[in-house]
Write an enzyme that holds these catalytic residues in place. Structure first.
Site, PDB file in Angstrom:
ATOM      1  CB  ALA A  78       0.129   8.058 -10.209  1.00 29.73           C
ATOM      2  CG  ASN A  79      -3.867  12.512  -8.083  1.00 22.92           C
ATOM      3  OD1 ASN A  79      -3.601  11.496  -7.300  1.00 22.92           O
ATOM      4  ND2 ASN A  79      -4.318  13.664  -7.772  1.00 22.92           N
ATOM      5  CB  THR A  80      -0.662  15.551  -6.672  1.00 25.57           C
ATOM      6  OG1 THR A  80      -0.210  16.940  -6.492  1.00 25.57           O
ATOM      7  CG2 THR A  80      -0.861  14.616  -5.640  1.00 25.57           C
ATOM      8  N   GLY A  81       2.360  15.522  -6.883  1.00 29.37           N
ATOM      9  CA  GLY A  81       3.692  15.409  -6.280  1.00 29.37           C
ATOM     10  C   GLY A  81       4.612  14.521  -7.118  1.00 29.37           C
ATOM     11  N   GLY A  83       4.599  11.608  -6.897  1.00 31.61           N
ATOM     12  CA  GLY A  83       3.730  10.125  -7.859  1.00 31.61           C
ATOM     13  C   GLY A  83       3.826  10.739  -9.172  1.00 31.61           C
ATOM     14  CE1 TYR A 232       4.180  10.509   6.746  1.00 28.82           C
ATOM     15  CE2 TYR A 232       6.068  11.520   7.778  1.00 28.82           C
ATOM     16  CZ  TYR A 232       5.463  11.029   6.608  1.00 28.82           C
ATOM     17  OH  TYR A 232       6.179  11.219   5.561  1.00 28.82           O
TER      18      TYR A 232
END
Length: 354
Positions: A78-81, A83, A232
């Site tokens: 949750a710290n980037t992008g 999220g 992926y």
């Protein structure tokens, strides 16, 4: 006429100047007007086309005004992008947001930014490394001991097309982080999800699940040649199958399960792709501003699946651009979904599953 100059030099008249020559009609006032009109028209049409293209690329928007006061939301990565933007949106709705991140320093910076921008001080961070079975188990234990409820679990964290790395548990990194970590986390938190019902599990997958294949004989590329793209795709297909099987197993429990494709987004997720092809990354940096979603646009379908009322009847379905879409045929294979569930439980040492 050509005029002779002292010393035998020949002097030619300056274009458009004196010397009796006629001005170039294209450079005159009468010719310049239509040219400017044509350029203006082309520019206007171009700007309109760009605006329409950007609107189309932005995709659906979650317009649900639902408040989440008194609810608890857990978001991984949750710290980037997307999220981070999902955390911001749900915090603005009044939820208690638990940001589960590997890098606590960056997580605290993001959390403070969200607290400031939303006015919601009930945004907290917790350490979680999805590449570690131990970390996932420790996180789940602490969460169950300290939190009263869990209304929405958003399995958002992921890695894309990284080199062939093995985790401390011997798992190939993309399958470990994108699928196995979330599989274990969700199962360990099910008691809290069930006691908080109606609740939801939202798993971020990708359109890349199309063409993916679960190779049960060699999940971690131990024998076959490693392909970052194939790995992926396998992990994103695993997300779709996990969400589908989870919905089947939780039918009637009050816990719903959804998965989604967020779109092609400008985030740090593509850093490994640029590492493989730096020239391509440089060439595409400018077009990406036009052809990719922003993180705020990319989180819309996640938020839609998390808050939109009445989705419970569509548990197990796949969404994109804030609408239900049909998953690829390989993502609808119930036999493979059940086998993947059983194999995942074995790999992470989970004896009791739903």
């Amino acid at each position: 006429m050509r005029a002779a100059a002292p010393g035998g030099f020949l002097v030619l008249p300056w274009p458009g100047g004196g010397g009796g020559s006629d001005p170039d009609p294209d450079l005159g006032e009468e010719g310049r007007g239509p040219l400017l009109l044509r350029c203006g028209a082309v520019l206007g049409v171009t700007l309109i086309c760009v605006a329409v293209l950007r609107r189309w690329i932005a995709g659906g928007v979650c317009r649900c005004p639902l408040r989440l006061d008194g609810k608890t939301v857990l978001i991984t990565g949750a710290n980037t992008g997307i999220g981070k933007e999902t955390s911001r949106d749900l915090a603005a709705r009044g939820a208690r947001v638990v940001m589960a991140c590997r890098d606590l320093s960056r997580a605290e910076q993001a959390a403070e930014e969200i607290r400031q921008s939303t006015g919601n001080g009930n945004v907290v961070i917790r350490h979680l490394d999805l590449a570690s079975v131990y970390s996932v188990r420790q996180f789940a234990k602490d969460f169950l001991d300290s939190e009263d409820r869990l209304d929405i679990l958003i399995n958002n964290a992921g890695v894309m097309m990284c080199p062939k790395w093995l985790t401390e548990d011997g798992f190939e990194t993309q399958l470990a982080v994108n699928h196995l970590g979330h599989f274990l986390l969700t199962n360990l938190l099910l008691p809290k999800l069930k006691s908080s019902a109606p609740s939801r599990v939202v798993t971020v997958s990708s359109i890349a699940h199309q063409g993916g294949r679960i190779d049960f004989d060699d999940l971690f590329f131990s024998r076959r040649s490693y392909s970052s793209l194939e790995s992926y795709r396998q992990s994103k297909l695993a997300n779709v199958l996990f969400s589908r099987e989870l919905a089947r197993r939780l039918r009637g429990s009050g816990v719903s399960s959804f998965c989604l494709h967020p779109g092609v987004i400008r985030t740090e997720l593509g850093r490994h792709v640029q590492g493989w092809f730096p020239l391509l990354g440089a060439l595409l940096s400018l077009p990406s501003l036009l052809l990719m979603k922003t993180p705020s646009q990319g989180c819309q379908t996640t938020v839609y699946c998390a808050v939109t009322p009445g989705l419970e009847g569509r548990s197990g379905r796949y969404f994109s651009d804030c609408a239900e879409k049909e998953a690829a045929p390989e993502g609808q294979d119930d036999a493979v979904a059940r086998r993947l569930w059983e194999e995942s439980a074995r790999l992470v040492g989970l004896k009791d599953t739903c």
